[in-house]
Design a protein around this motif. Structure first.
Motif, short mmCIF file in Angstrom:
data_model
loop_
_atom_site.label_atom_id
_atom_site.label_comp_id
_atom_site.label_asym_id
_atom_site.label_seq_id
_atom_site.Cartn_x
_atom_site.Cartn_y
_atom_site.Cartn_z
N ALA A 299 -18.91 11.42 -54.41
CA ALA A 299 -19.34 12.33 -53.36
C ALA A 299 -18.76 11.92 -52.01
O ALA A 299 -18.34 12.78 -51.22
CB ALA A 299 -20.87 12.37 -53.30
N ALA A 300 -18.74 10.62 -51.73
CA ALA A 300 -18.18 10.15 -50.46
C ALA A 300 -16.70 10.50 -50.36
O ALA A 300 -16.21 10.91 -49.30
CB ALA A 300 -18.39 8.65 -50.32
N ALA A 301 -15.97 10.36 -51.48
CA ALA A 301 -14.55 10.72 -51.47
C ALA A 301 -14.36 12.21 -51.21
O ALA A 301 -13.44 12.62 -50.49
CB ALA A 301 -13.90 10.31 -52.79
N VAL A 302 -15.23 13.04 -51.80
CA VAL A 302 -15.16 14.48 -51.55
C VAL A 302 -15.44 14.78 -50.08
O VAL A 302 -14.72 15.57 -49.44
CB VAL A 302 -16.15 15.23 -52.46
CG1 VAL A 302 -16.25 16.71 -52.05
CG2 VAL A 302 -15.73 15.12 -53.92
N ALA B 67 -11.19 15.84 -43.68
CA ALA B 67 -9.75 15.98 -43.45
C ALA B 67 -9.28 17.42 -43.48
O ALA B 67 -8.09 17.70 -43.26
CB ALA B 67 -8.98 15.16 -44.49
N GLY B 68 -10.19 18.36 -43.77
CA GLY B 68 -9.83 19.77 -43.80
C GLY B 68 -9.20 20.22 -45.09
O GLY B 68 -8.70 21.36 -45.18
N VAL C 289 -6.46 18.27 -54.81
CA VAL C 289 -6.17 18.34 -53.37
C VAL C 289 -5.44 17.11 -52.86
O VAL C 289 -4.84 17.17 -51.77
CB VAL C 289 -7.45 18.58 -52.55
CG1 VAL C 289 -8.09 19.90 -52.93
CG2 VAL C 289 -8.42 17.42 -52.67
N THR C 290 -5.46 16.00 -53.61
CA THR C 290 -4.79 14.79 -53.13
C THR C 290 -3.49 14.50 -53.83
O THR C 290 -2.69 13.68 -53.36
CB THR C 290 -5.71 13.56 -53.29
OG1 THR C 290 -5.96 13.32 -54.68
CG2 THR C 290 -7.02 13.76 -52.54
#
Length: 380
Positions: A68-71, A77-78, A187-188
């Protein structure tokens, strides 16, 4: 509220859990600048090797707070929108109207309505609140099975829905967090494991935390004994197990010290912004895996100790044979991380409900001592 640590009291309460039936357990408690670490029992029932507080441990769904923190960092970061439909990002995994209705937030707080895939991946295991007639055969059958995340997600997406998207109570489901892992990868441009490692684990400076690259825990660790409600007797060691069946939903390996460091930094606003932390603490009512109503945020949920210790936030986790709890008081001044090497010690009654066991009471007593500093022996 008491904020000093009593090592003798903590040691006695931890030993009581061991004597109630847990082969081994270890913990770290922090109160301000004070730190206590303790361990009781054995890491290996065959050799008698003792547990120590520095052992690595499979932390199960405590992983969800890291995910969750990574999300949330990608939101900051948009790259993601909390209220953007998952179908916008992953239309092949969640197609059609459901993909348009289920948002990223709903995955994080388990209100997506997506079913849990585990009963379909492990057909002989039933989930609460109906565990009657269950068999532990699947555990041994799938010890070295390498699951495909997209196939597991497909099991949850195509299963009968647990509810309408956004409705409450939601239903706790690992399908949600496997989808979040796929979202992070999308997304990454890297794997969720690498993203979480870079943006959360390394950011927090955690030296003994990481995802497994095979079925072994590695480094010093305890064996993990699964009883499956008395159906595995004596409990069997499942510390060697391929964790692809949960992936970044629940496969992280850590230590009690690293978990306390992570939650301390998270609540200090050093992992995600304080605005993101506020989002993580916005709760909705869901039904837990044990069939109990709880309030759940974005990878976090609140817990109230029995005394006047204030509200704690964190997450619990279970794997085959192991359990973990990591919590922090909302003011950041008291923390507990606890690891046990036995799971599902309760026998089932005729309706399939777990019966009370002395371990339950002993764990509750230890948690109370650790979380609010009170001594339940004085209140007898």
């Amino acid at each position: 509220m008491p904020d000093s640590l009593d090592p003798a009291q903590l040691n006695a309460a931890l030993e009581a859990v061991h004597h109630a039936g847990v082969p081994g357990l270890f913990a770290e408690v922090r109160a301000g600048d004070e730190v206590w670490q303790g361990a009781a029992g054995v890491a290996d029932v065959a050799t008698g090797r003792p547990v120590t507080a520095g052992l690595r441990h499979r932390v199960g769904s405590v992983t969800k707070t890291f995910t969750a923190a990574a999300v949330l960092r990608q939101v900051e970061a948009g790259q993601l929108g909390l209220d953007t439909p998952i179908g916008h990002y992953l239309p092949r995994l969640v197609p059609g109207d459901r993909g348009a209705a289920i948002t990223v937030r709903m995955l994080l707080d388990h209100t997506s309505g997506l079913a849990e895939y585990l009963p379909y991946a492990y057909p002989s295991l039933k989930t609460f609140p109906d565990a009657a007639g269950t068999r532990p055969d699947s555990l041994e059958d799938h010890r070295f099975t390498r699951f495909d995340a997209a196939e597991l997600i497909g099991l949850g997406v195509t299963a009968p829905a647990a509810g309408a998207p956004g409705s409450t109570p939601g239903q706790y489901s690992n399908t949600n967090y496997l989808l979040l892992a796929e979202l992070l990868a999308h997304v990454t441009g890297t794997t969720a494991e690498k993203c979480i490692t870079r943006d959360v684990i390394e950011r927090a400076g955690l030296r003994d935390t990481g995802f497994p690259d095979g079925p072994h825990v590695g480094a010093p660790h305890s064996r993990l004994y699964e009883a499956w409600f008395g159906m595995i007797d004596p409990p069997r060691d499942f510390s060697v197990f391929d964790m692809s069946f949960v992936g970044p939903s629940a496969s992280l390996i850590s230590t009690v010290a690293d978990l306390n460091r992570f939650f301390g930094l998270l609540f200090a606003g050093e992992i995600v912004s304080r605005a993101s932390l506020a989002q993580m603490r916005r709760t909705v009512r869901i039904t837990s895996q044990e069939g109990k109503p709880i309030d759940y945020g974005l990878g976090l949920y609140p817990m109230e100790p029995a005394g006047d210790g204030g509200t704690f936030w964190g997450h619990g986790g279970t794997v085959w044979g192991g359990g973990t709890l990591a919590v922090i008081r909302e003011d950041g001044q008291r923390q507990l991380s606890l690891a046990v090497n036995l799971q599902r010690w309760n026998r089932l009654d005729a309706s399939g409900r777990p019966q009370p066991h002395p371990i339950d009471a002993a764990l509750a007593a230890f948690s109370r001592v650790a979380m609010d500093g009170s001594d339940p022996r004085r209140e007898r």
